[in-house]
Design a protein around this motif. Structure first.
Motif, PDB file in Angstrom:
ATOM      1  N   ALA A   1       0.703   3.959  -2.972  1.00 15.10           N
ATOM      2  CA  ALA A   1       0.368   5.357  -2.683  1.00 15.10           C
ATOM      3  C   ALA A   1       1.357   6.298  -3.363  1.00 15.10           C
ATOM      4  O   ALA A   1       0.962   7.327  -3.943  1.00 15.10           O
TER       5      ALA A   1
ATOM      6  N   GLN B   1       0.822  -1.205   0.000  1.00 20.09           N
ATOM      7  CA  GLN B   1       0.000   0.000   0.000  1.00 20.09           C
ATOM      8  C   GLN B   1       0.858   1.257   0.000  1.00 20.09           C
ATOM      9  O   GLN B   1       0.490   2.279  -0.587  1.00 20.09           O
ATOM     10  N   ASP B   2       2.009   1.207   0.673  1.00 16.41           N
ATOM     11  CA  ASP B   2       2.905   2.356   0.699  1.00 16.41           C
ATOM     12  C   ASP B   2       3.462   2.630  -0.696  1.00 16.41           C
ATOM     13  O   ASP B   2       3.528   3.789  -1.143  1.00 16.41           O
TER      14      ASP B   2
ATOM     15  N   TRP C   1      -2.131   9.139   2.641  1.00 16.58           N
ATOM     16  CA  TRP C   1      -1.439   7.907   3.035  1.00 16.58           C
ATOM     17  C   TRP C   1       0.060   8.161   3.182  1.00 16.58           C
ATOM     18  O   TRP C   1       0.684   7.705   4.145  1.00 16.58           O
TER      19      TRP C   1
ATOM     20  N   TYR D   1       2.711   7.784   6.366  1.00 15.63           N
ATOM     21  CA  TYR D   1       3.970   7.028   6.288  1.00 15.63           C
ATOM     22  C   TYR D   1       5.139   7.909   6.727  1.00 15.63           C
ATOM     23  O   TYR D   1       6.011   7.477   7.507  1.00 15.63           O
TER      24      TYR D   1
END
Length: 263
Positions: A154, A150-151, A218, A222
């Motif tokens: 994003a 997901q990082d 997002w 992070y």
């Protein structure tokens, strides 16, 4: 033997009984041999026939068989004629204006599709797991200390939103069908597993892409985690004066699931 005694011709004698005994034994031995021979002949016939009937009466209607073969041959001739016509028609269109327009459209779309190499200024963002000493000493959940798909997604989405013209992850060209998937402690990219750190580069206007990254919620979460000492996941973003990206060379066909038919 006395003069008054005589032997009846029907009376059994020792020699006659022995002959009948030998004859009876011969039948007992011969009968199984005959049965075995018959069985062997049946097996041989079945093997030679290959599952078909060896009797000739099934194949006497040669006229019907010939007619059926002729019909099938005629159908094949019609199909060959049809395909030959298609080939001739398409061949005449190769140099036509319509074919030229399609070829020009294909050439125009190769760039946006990622099928041409791209070079120019841009940015590079590097994501990495927390350092080993932090992982060994932190009381945090391990999931907080590593990079997830997901990082990466994003960052990729933010760079596209910022006007990226082309992009690579770990040096692999990213196109619209590129999938990013976690696989254990690695990330699968186009069927290849890559370990961290994950290097994402994009060609485009650096200021516009950096602004899009800054506005992504997002990524903001992070980067906040990266600033926490007992998390310390890696984050680095650099402007690049020139990036060179190869053309995508993998499969371009779409693979998708189809629903099963109703039984």
């Amino acid at each position: 033997m006395s003069e008054g005694s005589h032997v009846s011709p029907d009376a059994p004698t020792g020699g006659g009984a022995g002959a009948r005994l030998r004859q009876l034994r011969g039948w007992r031995l011969g009968t199984p041999l005959i049965l075995l021979g018959c069985g062997a002949l049946l097996v041989t016939s079945a093997a030679d026939s290959g599952g078909t009937d060896l009797r000739p009466e099934r194949y006497t209607d040669l006229a019907s068989l010939t007619a059926q073969e002729s019909r099938e041959y005629a159908q094949l001739e019609d199909r060959v004629s049809e395909l030959t016509g298609d080939v001739e028609r398409l061949t005449t269109q190769v140099g036509s204006g319509e074919a030229t327009r399609y070829q020009e459209q294909v050439e125009e779309l190769k760039g946006p599709a990622g099928l041409r190499p791209v070079a120019g200024e841009g940015v590079t963002i590097t994501l990495s797991d927390a350092p080993e000493e932090v992982i060994n000493n932190s009381s945090r959940d391990l999931n907080d200390l590593v990079v997830h798909q997901q990082d990466i997604q994003a960052v990729v989405n933010a760079l596209w939103q910022g006007g990226a013209e082309a992009m690579t992850i770990q040096g692999q060209r990213v196109i619209t069908t590129t999938g990013i998937k976690c696989e254990g402690n690695a990330v699968m990219l186009q069927g290849v597993a890559y370990a961290q750190p994950y290097v994402i580069s994009a060609v485009g206007n650096p200021a516009a892409m950096e602004a899009a990254v800054a506005q992504n919620d997002w990524i903001a979460g992070y980067r906040a985690a990266a600033a926490v000492p007992d998390i310390s996941v890696g984050w680095d973003m650099q402007d690049e004066e020139r990036l060179e990206m190869p053309a995508y060379s993998g499969l371009t066909d779409l693979q998708y699931a189809e629903p099963l038919g109703q039984s």
